[in-house]
Scaffold this motif. Structure first.
Motif, PDB file in Angstrom:
ATOM      1  N   VAL A 139     -20.412 -23.535  -0.260  1.00 45.76           N
ATOM      2  CA  VAL A 139     -20.478 -22.989   0.993  1.00 45.76           C
ATOM      3  C   VAL A 139     -21.709 -23.708   1.354  1.00 45.76           C
ATOM      4  CG1 VAL A 139     -20.977 -21.282   2.646  1.00 45.76           C
ATOM      5  CG2 VAL A 139     -19.426 -20.846   0.852  1.00 45.76           C
ATOM      6  N   ALA A 140     -23.201 -23.625   0.843  1.00 44.45           N
ATOM      7  CA  ALA A 140     -23.827 -24.243   1.109  1.00 44.45           C
ATOM      8  C   ALA A 140     -24.197 -25.995   1.252  1.00 44.45           C
ATOM      9  CB  ALA A 140     -24.991 -24.053   0.187  1.00 44.45           C
ATOM     10  N   TRP A 141     -23.688 -26.520   0.128  1.00 44.57           N
ATOM     11  CA  TRP A 141     -23.583 -27.568   0.497  1.00 44.57           C
ATOM     12  C   TRP A 141     -22.541 -28.377   0.924  1.00 44.57           C
ATOM     13  CZ3 TRP A 141     -25.438 -29.518  -5.478  1.00 44.57           C
ATOM     14  CH2 TRP A 141     -26.392 -29.682  -6.064  1.00 44.57           C
ATOM     15  N   GLU A 142     -21.222 -27.996   0.941  1.00 46.86           N
ATOM     16  CA  GLU A 142     -20.309 -28.810   1.188  1.00 46.86           C
ATOM     17  C   GLU A 142     -19.295 -27.845   2.897  1.00 46.86           C
ATOM     18  OE1 GLU A 142     -19.690 -31.026   0.143  1.00 46.86           O
ATOM     19  OE2 GLU A 142     -20.301 -30.459  -1.981  1.00 46.86           O
ATOM     20  N   GLN A 143     -20.461 -27.099   3.007  1.00 49.01           N
ATOM     21  CA  GLN A 143     -19.999 -26.190   4.043  1.00 49.01           C
ATOM     22  C   GLN A 143     -18.136 -25.609   4.031  1.00 49.01           C
ATOM     23  OE1 GLN A 143     -21.673 -28.415   7.715  1.00 49.01           O
ATOM     24  NE2 GLN A 143     -23.655 -28.413   6.096  1.00 49.01           N
ATOM     25  N   LEU A 144     -18.284 -25.236   3.098  1.00 51.68           N
ATOM     26  CA  LEU A 144     -16.834 -24.771   3.536  1.00 51.68           C
ATOM     27  C   LEU A 144     -16.501 -23.791   3.677  1.00 51.68           C
ATOM     28  CD1 LEU A 144     -15.860 -27.251   1.611  1.00 51.68           C
ATOM     29  CD2 LEU A 144     -13.814 -25.369  -0.218  1.00 51.68           C
ATOM     30  N   THR A 145     -15.970 -22.591   4.149  1.00 44.36           N
ATOM     31  CA  THR A 145     -15.469 -21.151   4.336  1.00 44.36           C
ATOM     32  C   THR A 145     -16.012 -20.282   3.401  1.00 44.36           C
ATOM     33  OG1 THR A 145     -13.603 -21.177   4.765  1.00 44.36           O
ATOM     34  CG2 THR A 145     -15.086 -21.510   6.802  1.00 44.36           C
ATOM     35  N   PRO A 146     -16.395 -18.939   3.181  1.00 44.63           N
ATOM     36  CA  PRO A 146     -15.620 -18.469   1.816  1.00 44.63           C
ATOM     37  C   PRO A 146     -14.201 -18.481   1.579  1.00 44.63           C
ATOM     38  CG  PRO A 146     -17.900 -17.461   2.915  1.00 44.63           C
ATOM     39  CD  PRO A 146     -16.829 -18.215   3.773  1.00 44.63           C
ATOM     40  N   THR A 147     -14.064 -18.484   2.550  1.00 38.97           N
ATOM     41  CA  THR A 147     -12.061 -18.342   2.445  1.00 38.97           C
ATOM     42  C   THR A 147     -11.769 -19.336   1.552  1.00 38.97           C
ATOM     43  OG1 THR A 147     -11.939 -17.254   3.742  1.00 38.97           O
ATOM     44  CG2 THR A 147      -9.783 -18.200   3.293  1.00 38.97           C
ATOM     45  N   GLU A 148     -12.103 -20.640   1.489  1.00 41.21           N
ATOM     46  CA  GLU A 148     -11.761 -22.255   1.445  1.00 41.21           C
ATOM     47  C   GLU A 148     -12.393 -22.377   0.175  1.00 41.21           C
ATOM     48  OE1 GLU A 148     -11.572 -24.786   5.392  1.00 41.21           O
ATOM     49  OE2 GLU A 148     -13.729 -24.404   4.979  1.00 41.21           O
ATOM     50  N   ALA A 149     -13.464 -22.416   0.393  1.00 37.50           N
ATOM     51  CA  ALA A 149     -14.198 -21.454  -1.571  1.00 37.50           C
ATOM     52  C   ALA A 149     -13.347 -21.440  -2.748  1.00 37.50           C
ATOM     53  CB  ALA A 149     -15.778 -21.167  -1.130  1.00 37.50           C
ATOM     54  N   ALA A 150     -12.770 -19.857  -2.227  1.00 33.44           N
ATOM     55  CA  ALA A 150     -12.559 -19.389  -2.664  1.00 33.44           C
ATOM     56  C   ALA A 150     -10.651 -19.760  -3.369  1.00 33.44           C
ATOM     57  CB  ALA A 150     -11.355 -17.226  -2.280  1.00 33.44           C
ATOM     58  N   ALA A 151     -10.257 -20.419  -2.671  1.00 32.17           N
ATOM     59  CA  ALA A 151      -9.129 -21.189  -2.609  1.00 32.17           C
ATOM     60  C   ALA A 151      -9.438 -22.138  -3.789  1.00 32.17           C
ATOM     61  CB  ALA A 151      -8.551 -21.911  -0.660  1.00 32.17           C
ATOM     62  N   VAL A 152     -10.337 -23.098  -3.600  1.00 33.21           N
ATOM     63  CA  VAL A 152     -11.247 -24.568  -4.488  1.00 33.21           C
ATOM     64  C   VAL A 152     -11.479 -22.809  -5.879  1.00 33.21           C
ATOM     65  CG1 VAL A 152     -13.011 -25.359  -5.084  1.00 33.21           C
ATOM     66  CG2 VAL A 152     -12.577 -25.157  -2.798  1.00 33.21           C
ATOM     67  N   VAL A 153     -12.206 -22.596  -5.691  1.00 32.71           N
ATOM     68  CA  VAL A 153     -12.225 -21.829  -7.559  1.00 32.71           C
ATOM     69  C   VAL A 153     -10.678 -20.845  -8.218  1.00 32.71           C
ATOM     70  CG1 VAL A 153     -13.650 -20.431  -8.934  1.00 32.71           C
ATOM     71  CG2 VAL A 153     -14.420 -21.570  -6.759  1.00 32.71           C
ATOM     72  N   GLY A 154      -9.677 -20.532  -7.448  1.00 37.72           N
ATOM     73  CA  GLY A 154      -8.373 -20.018  -7.311  1.00 37.72           C
ATOM     74  C   GLY A 154      -8.697 -18.446  -7.758  1.00 37.72           C
ATOM     75  N   ILE A 155     -10.052 -18.006  -6.998  1.00 35.59           N
ATOM     76  CA  ILE A 155      -9.514 -16.456  -6.516  1.00 35.59           C
ATOM     77  C   ILE A 155      -9.896 -16.197  -5.603  1.00 35.59           C
ATOM     78  CG2 ILE A 155     -11.233 -16.385  -8.428  1.00 35.59           C
ATOM     79  CD1 ILE A 155     -13.726 -16.338  -6.671  1.00 35.59           C
ATOM     80  N   PRO A 156      -9.228 -14.616  -6.191  1.00 39.19           N
ATOM     81  CA  PRO A 156      -9.115 -13.811  -4.014  1.00 39.19           C
ATOM     82  C   PRO A 156     -10.363 -14.311  -3.377  1.00 39.19           C
ATOM     83  CG  PRO A 156      -7.925 -12.219  -5.477  1.00 39.19           C
ATOM     84  CD  PRO A 156      -9.346 -12.932  -6.285  1.00 39.19           C
ATOM     85  N   ALA A 157     -10.176 -14.241  -2.004  1.00 35.58           N
ATOM     86  CA  ALA A 157     -11.004 -14.779  -1.241  1.00 35.58           C
ATOM     87  C   ALA A 157     -11.678 -13.307  -0.908  1.00 35.58           C
ATOM     88  CB  ALA A 157     -11.016 -14.854   0.530  1.00 35.58           C
ATOM     89  N   GLY A 158     -11.276 -11.900  -1.001  1.00 31.89           N
ATOM     90  CA  GLY A 158     -12.501 -10.979  -1.440  1.00 31.89           C
ATOM     91  C   GLY A 158     -13.034 -11.048  -1.804  1.00 31.89           C
ATOM     92  N   THR A 159     -13.013 -11.645  -3.479  1.00 35.45           N
ATOM     93  CA  THR A 159     -13.465 -11.134  -4.272  1.00 35.45           C
ATOM     94  C   THR A 159     -14.860 -12.533  -3.945  1.00 35.45           C
ATOM     95  OG1 THR A 159     -11.473 -10.598  -5.927  1.00 35.45           O
ATOM     96  CG2 THR A 159     -13.664 -11.719  -7.744  1.00 35.45           C
ATOM     97  N   ALA A 160     -14.011 -14.054  -3.940  1.00 35.03           N
ATOM     98  CA  ALA A 160     -14.955 -15.001  -3.388  1.00 35.03           C
ATOM     99  C   ALA A 160     -16.298 -14.131  -2.867  1.00 35.03           C
ATOM    100  CB  ALA A 160     -14.647 -16.105  -2.817  1.00 35.03           C
TER     101      ALA A 160
END
Length: 185
Positions: A139-160
């Motif tokens: 989120v901070a370095w790559e400026q992904l949204t939390p939802t996008e970061a969740a997809a990268v890590v492979g967890i639900p958006a709410g969990t992220a």
């Protein structure tokens, strides 16, 4: 013209028409190279090349229902980086940062612009659980949204979002009186 299409349409179309993949490379190479350069600067170019080979080879596996193409690409990047660290750890177990299959935080100081807070910030980041650290940095370095970061890590958006909130709170608690700015705050 394929360059007028959004990323998801391009990636979906690339499954049948390989030329549709080219605009994705042009659009995302800089951001993905920066991702690698901040984590493994000596091999960032090689990792970027590996990323595009893997992304092209697995383009048919992209599911727009699971998230945006950008998040999918960062997920591939994360897998490429993890594989690199595993190979490095096997080949050179004596190198700092390779004992675990994780980000080599011992070298982060050298890459931080804020040299005065580098050691403390590095220490705080190292104390975060790896998944929280990865979410925070995406989120901070790559400026992904939390939802996008969740997809990268492979967890639900709410969990992220919950883990990102927890990571930010841990950074704040351990950093006082250090002032965090931007997306880290």
């Amino acid at each position: 013209m394929t360059t007028d299409l959004d990323d998801e349409e391009l990636l979906t179309r690339a499954a049948r028409h390989p030329a549709a993949f080219e605009p994705l490379v042009a659009r995302h190479s800089t951001a993905l190279h920066n991702y690698f350069a901040r984590r493994a600067p000596a091999v960032a170019d090689d990792l970027l090349a590996e990323l595009w080979l893997q992304a092209y080879a697995t383009r048919r596996g992209f599911d727009p229902g699971r998230g945006p193409a950008r998040a999918w690409l960062f997920g591939v990047a994360r897998n490429v980086l993890s594989a690199h660290w595993r190979r490095t750890a096997k080949a050179r177990p004596d190198l700092p940062g390779t004992a675990r299959h994780d980000d080599p935080w011992e070298a982060v100081d050298d890459r931080l612009d804020a040299a005065a807070v580098g050691p403390r910030l590095r220490d705080q980041l190292a104390r975060l659980p790896s998944e929280e650290r990865e979410l925070l940095l995406l989120v901070a370095w790559e400026q992904l949204t939390p939802t996008e970061a969740a997809a990268v890590v492979g967890i639900p958006a709410g969990t992220a979002r919950s883990r990102l909130h927890r990571a930010r709170n841990r950074m704040r608690a351990g950093a006082a009186p250090l002032k965090l700015t931007g997306d880290l705050a």
